[in-house]
Design a protein around this motif. Structure first.
Motif, PDB file in Angstrom:
ATOM      1  N   GLY A  37       0.807  -1.213   0.000  1.00  0.00           N
ATOM      2  CA  GLY A  37       0.000   0.000   0.000  1.00  0.00           C
ATOM      3  C   GLY A  37       0.839   1.262   0.000  1.00  0.00           C
ATOM      4  O   GLY A  37       0.539   2.225  -0.718  1.00  0.00           O
ATOM      5  N   VAL A  38       1.907   1.258   0.764  1.00  0.00           N
ATOM      6  CA  VAL A  38       2.797   2.431   0.800  1.00  0.00           C
ATOM      7  C   VAL A  38       3.472   2.612  -0.552  1.00  0.00           C
ATOM      8  O   VAL A  38       3.579   3.737  -1.061  1.00  0.00           O
ATOM      9  CB  VAL A  38       3.832   2.287   1.945  1.00  0.00           C
ATOM     10  N   SER A  39       3.908   1.512  -1.168  1.00  0.00           N
ATOM     11  CA  SER A  39       4.571   1.633  -2.474  1.00  0.00           C
ATOM     12  C   SER A  39       3.595   2.140  -3.535  1.00  0.00           C
ATOM     13  O   SER A  39       3.963   2.973  -4.371  1.00  0.00           O
ATOM     14  CB  SER A  39       5.192   0.308  -2.889  1.00  0.00           C
ATOM     15  N   GLN A  40       2.355   1.666  -3.520  1.00  0.00           N
ATOM     16  CA  GLN A  40       1.363   2.121  -4.489  1.00  0.00           C
ATOM     17  C   GLN A  40       1.045   3.601  -4.285  1.00  0.00           C
ATOM     18  O   GLN A  40       0.880   4.347  -5.254  1.00  0.00           O
ATOM     19  CB  GLN A  40       0.082   1.289  -4.379  1.00  0.00           C
ATOM     20  N   THR A  41       0.960   4.021  -3.043  1.00  0.00           N
ATOM     21  CA  THR A  41       0.706   5.434  -2.748  1.00  0.00           C
ATOM     22  C   THR A  41       1.859   6.293  -3.262  1.00  0.00           C
ATOM     23  O   THR A  41       1.647   7.360  -3.854  1.00  0.00           O
ATOM     24  CB  THR A  41       0.524   5.634  -1.239  1.00  0.00           C
ATOM     25  N   ILE A  43       3.986   5.568  -5.710  1.00  0.00           N
ATOM     26  CA  ILE A  43       3.970   5.569  -7.183  1.00  0.00           C
ATOM     27  C   ILE A  43       2.911   6.530  -7.718  1.00  0.00           C
ATOM     28  O   ILE A  43       3.157   7.314  -8.645  1.00  0.00           O
ATOM     29  CB  ILE A  43       3.741   4.134  -7.711  1.00  0.00           C
ATOM     30  N   LYS A  44       1.740   6.515  -7.124  1.00  0.00           N
ATOM     31  CA  LYS A  44       0.651   7.395  -7.589  1.00  0.00           C
ATOM     32  C   LYS A  44       0.939   8.856  -7.241  1.00  0.00           C
ATOM     33  O   LYS A  44       0.544   9.760  -7.976  1.00  0.00           O
ATOM     34  CB  LYS A  44      -0.677   6.948  -7.023  1.00  0.00           C
ATOM     35  N   ALA A  45       1.640   9.093  -6.143  1.00  0.00           N
ATOM     36  CA  ALA A  45       1.997  10.458  -5.777  1.00  0.00           C
ATOM     37  C   ALA A  45       3.041  11.021  -6.739  1.00  0.00           C
ATOM     38  O   ALA A  45       3.029  12.212  -7.051  1.00  0.00           O
ATOM     39  CB  ALA A  45       2.517  10.510  -4.347  1.00  0.00           C
ATOM     40  N   LEU A  46       3.943  10.147  -7.232  1.00  0.00           N
ATOM     41  CA  LEU A  46       4.935  10.612  -8.208  1.00  0.00           C
ATOM     42  C   LEU A  46       4.272  11.108  -9.482  1.00  0.00           C
ATOM     43  O   LEU A  46       4.765  12.039 -10.129  1.00  0.00           O
ATOM     44  CB  LEU A  46       5.919   9.479  -8.538  1.00  0.00           C
ATOM     45  N   ALA A  47       3.157  10.501  -9.849  1.00  0.00           N
ATOM     46  CA  ALA A  47       2.454  10.913 -11.059  1.00  0.00           C
ATOM     47  C   ALA A  47       1.918  12.342 -10.922  1.00  0.00           C
ATOM     48  O   ALA A  47       1.765  13.031 -11.945  1.00  0.00           O
ATOM     49  CB  ALA A  47       1.308   9.951 -11.347  1.00  0.00           C
ATOM     50  N   LEU A  48       1.661  12.799  -9.737  1.00  0.00           N
ATOM     51  CA  LEU A  48       1.176  14.167  -9.528  1.00  0.00           C
ATOM     52  C   LEU A  48       2.243  15.203  -9.852  1.00  0.00           C
ATOM     53  O   LEU A  48       1.923  16.347 -10.174  1.00  0.00           O
ATOM     54  CB  LEU A  48       0.712  14.360  -8.085  1.00  0.00           C
ATOM     55  N   PHE A  49       3.498  14.823  -9.770  1.00  0.00           N
ATOM     56  CA  PHE A  49       4.590  15.775  -9.949  1.00  0.00           C
ATOM     57  C   PHE A  49       5.207  15.708 -11.347  1.00  0.00           C
ATOM     58  O   PHE A  49       6.224  16.340 -11.602  1.00  0.00           O
ATOM     59  CB  PHE A  49       5.664  15.542  -8.883  1.00  0.00           C
ATOM     60  N   LYS A  50       4.605  14.956 -12.245  1.00  0.00           N
ATOM     61  CA  LYS A  50       5.116  14.901 -13.625  1.00  0.00           C
ATOM     62  C   LYS A  50       4.608  16.064 -14.424  1.00  0.00           C
ATOM     63  O   LYS A  50       3.588  16.603 -14.248  1.00  0.00           O
ATOM     64  CB  LYS A  50       4.715  13.581 -14.284  1.00  0.00           C
TER      65      LYS A  50
END
Length: 50
Positions: A37-41, A43-50
């Motif tokens: 769950g932490v890894s998925q969070t 990964i999805k948070a990194l997409a916000l900063f692209k």
């Protein structure tokens, strides 16, 4: 007159900790989904900063 503690009271029982294998299994049951769950969070948070 002060009340004295009852010296004949039984000591609190200590819980049996079980085997080391059951402790490791319990940590895996909790830790693996938590790590996923932490890894998925992350990964999805990194997409916000692209």
């Amino acid at each position: 007159m002060t009340s004295q503690p009852n010296s004949s009271a039984p000591a609190p029982a200590t819980a049996d900790t079980g085997t080391g294998g059951s402790v490791v299994l319990a940590w895996l049951v909790v830790g693996l989904p938590l790590a996923w769950g932490v890894s998925q969070t992350f990964i999805k948070a990194l997409a916000l900063f692209k």
